[in-house]
Design a protein around this motif. Structure first.
Motif, short mmCIF file in Angstrom:
data_model
loop_
_atom_site.label_atom_id
_atom_site.label_comp_id
_atom_site.label_asym_id
_atom_site.label_seq_id
_atom_site.Cartn_x
_atom_site.Cartn_y
_atom_site.Cartn_z
N GLY A 267 1.25 -0.20 10.19
CA GLY A 267 1.36 -1.35 9.29
C GLY A 267 0.35 -1.37 8.17
N TYR A 268 -0.09 -0.21 7.71
CA TYR A 268 -1.15 -0.14 6.71
C TYR A 268 -0.78 -0.87 5.42
N GLY A 269 0.50 -0.82 5.04
CA GLY A 269 0.90 -1.40 3.75
C GLY A 269 1.37 -2.83 3.85
N GLY A 270 1.05 -3.51 4.94
CA GLY A 270 1.51 -4.87 5.12
C GLY A 270 0.96 -5.84 4.08
N THR A 271 1.74 -6.85 3.79
CA THR A 271 1.37 -7.91 2.85
C THR A 271 1.40 -9.24 3.58
N PRO A 272 0.77 -10.29 3.01
CA PRO A 272 0.85 -11.60 3.66
C PRO A 272 2.29 -12.04 3.93
N ALA A 273 3.20 -11.77 3.00
CA ALA A 273 4.59 -12.17 3.19
C ALA A 273 5.23 -11.43 4.35
N ILE A 274 4.95 -10.15 4.46
CA ILE A 274 5.52 -9.36 5.56
C ILE A 274 4.95 -9.81 6.89
N LEU A 289 -6.27 1.24 14.68
CA LEU A 289 -7.50 1.38 13.90
C LEU A 289 -8.24 2.67 14.24
N ALA A 290 -8.17 3.08 15.49
CA ALA A 290 -8.90 4.27 15.92
C ALA A 290 -8.34 5.55 15.31
N ALA A 291 -7.05 5.54 14.94
CA ALA A 291 -6.45 6.73 14.36
C ALA A 291 -7.03 7.01 12.98
N VAL A 311 -9.51 3.85 6.06
CA VAL A 311 -10.09 2.96 7.06
C VAL A 311 -10.10 1.52 6.54
N GLN A 312 -10.48 1.34 5.29
CA GLN A 312 -10.54 0.00 4.73
C GLN A 312 -9.15 -0.64 4.66
N GLN A 313 -8.15 0.16 4.30
CA GLN A 313 -6.78 -0.37 4.24
C GLN A 313 -6.32 -0.81 5.62
N ASN A 314 -6.65 -0.03 6.63
CA ASN A 314 -6.29 -0.38 8.00
C ASN A 314 -6.97 -1.68 8.43
N ARG A 315 -8.24 -1.82 8.09
CA ARG A 315 -8.96 -3.05 8.41
C ARG A 315 -8.33 -4.26 7.73
N ARG A 316 -7.97 -4.10 6.45
CA ARG A 316 -7.38 -5.22 5.71
C ARG A 316 -6.06 -5.67 6.34
N SER A 317 -5.23 -4.71 6.71
CA SER A 317 -3.93 -5.08 7.29
C SER A 317 -4.12 -5.77 8.64
N PHE A 318 -5.07 -5.29 9.42
CA PHE A 318 -5.37 -5.91 10.72
C PHE A 318 -5.81 -7.36 10.52
#
Length: 418
Positions: A267-274, A289-291, A311-318
């Protein structure tokens, strides 16, 4: 190393363990449901199930008492995203594993990986694709269930399903048939046939790839259409299977949500709407996150901030998913990094803003509910299977203590700790 003898003895069992009554006496019990542990609670196990939970339980005649002083007893942990037939990419690349490692070698590794996972306190595991090893996960699951080899209770996805031309390995003469890491499909009829083929072969889960990259060096793009995923999901649900979808782009995630899948992986590219749509439909996110952490280290990151963009993109989506109230699945994409170090994902979840107690609930009752196995495992309560682990200290304050699990019981049988 007394647990080695116990584990070895368990290997000899070809059926259910002999009925035994055991009273476990830890310092406290984390039940998987409430955020705070219960000091002074005990757990009575009869045969393979939890019979009673609470303070000062009477000791039945003939019961074995196991003292766990200073330890927290909790439900067996549940790994939500793994690949038992892979080993870390810094040991050998994914392409080389898929193309050049014999199936027997990969299966032997998987047996060891399953044992390491169990000994780390993960008594259940969702394995999301054999990556070129066909239906070998079905046989591994059977071997574990029959007591031939030790390992977690497995939910397996067999081959996984990808759009034709959109997976790998790649890099060969155009038109040359190269063994693939998943089953290729094209069109609604084809994907429905693939879902049925995999379920007939023993798949508990249907794994789809909503997006991927057609050529090396280009970013992920949507691959399966919304119609294809909708048909696959309906077919899986008709058969009582849940659907997990690899999706790294916003459009891939949107199509997966519209199709009504059960979990979205990465889900790296997730948005608030999604993420709001996922929340509204009850679709869980397995953030892995570990990947991204592991692959960034393989590429030379030393762990210092600022972290690489992946890594930062993964953190943001989480964090967006948490803010939207999306159910969070705990799963690290183990296989990208070493099996048995599964707690790495939980540590990163805590570091990125989820309180330790919530991480623990997600890894136990939360995963059990998402995977539809909460009637069997995930909590410490009477009637459920006696899958239990114990650790020094209080993991509701710091999940890192789970790096050193001291006691593991699966189905009422002690496999580590005595």
């Amino acid at each position: 190393m007394k647990w080695i003898a116990v584990a070895a003895a368990s290997l000899l069992m070809t059926g259910p363990a002999a009925a035994e009554t055991i009273l476990l006496k830890p310092a406290q019990v984390f039940d998987g449901v409430e955020a705070k542990p219960h000091p002074g609670w005990q757990v009575l196990v009869e045969s393979d199930k939890i019979a009673a939970v609470g303070p000062s339980l009477p000791v039945p005649a003939g019961a074995r008492v196991i003292e766990l002083p200073g330890e927290t007893l909790l439900p067996g942990l549940i790994e939500g995203h793994s690949h038992l037939f892979l080993h870390p990419y810094n040991e050998r690349s994914w392409d080389d594993q898929v193309l050049h490692e014999p199936l027997a070698l990969r299966t032997a590794r998987a047996v060891v990986h399953a044992r390491d996972t169990l000994m780390a306190g993960f008594t259940s595991e969702r394995d999301l694709g054999t990556e070129g090893a066909g239906f070998a996960d079905v046989g591994l699951k059977q071997a574990i269930d029959q007591g031939i080899v030790p390992g977690p209770r497995l939910l397996v996805a067999t081959k996984a399903i990808v759009a034709e031309g959109a997976y790998g390995p790649k890099g060969f003469e155009p038109g040359l048939h190269v063994p693939q890491g998943a089953q290729e499909v094209s069109g609604v009829d084809d994907i429905v046939r693939a879902v049925r083929d995999q379920i007939a072969a023993g798949a508990d889960i249907v794994k789809l790839y909503a997006d991927y990259h057609y050529q090396g060096g280009e970013g992920s793009k949507p691959t399966l259409s919304e119609a294809e995923m909708t048909a696959a999901t309906a077919t899986a649900h008709d058969a009582g299977r849940i659907v997990a979808v690899h999706a790294a782009t916003a459009e891939g995630m949107r199509r997966a949500v519209a199709a009504g899948v059960d979990t979205i992986e990465h889900g790296y590219g997730g948005t608030p709407a999604i993420f709001k749509a996922m929340h509204d439909k009850g679709i869980a996110l397995c953030t892995t996150l570990a990947a991204s952490d592991a692959t960034s280290h393989y590429r030379g990151w030393n762990g210092q901030e600022p972290a690489p963009e992946a890594v930062q993109q993964n953190r943001r989506s989480f964090r967006m998913a948490m803010a939207a109230g999306v159910p969070i699945c705990v799963g690290g994409d183990v296989g990208v990094f070493a099996h048995g170090t599964n707690v790495r994902e939980m540590e990163l979840m805590q570091a990125d803003g989820m309180p330790a107690a919530q991480v623990l609930m997600a890894a136990t009752s939360g995963n059990a509910r998402i995977f539809h196995i909460d009637g069997k495992v995930g909590s410490v309560k009477p009637g459920l299977l006696a899958d239990l682990v114990a650790v020094d200290g209080d993991p509701t304050r710091d999940v890192a203590v789970l790096r050193a699990v001291k006691f593991v019981m699966k189905g009422g049988v002690v496999v580590k700790g005595l």
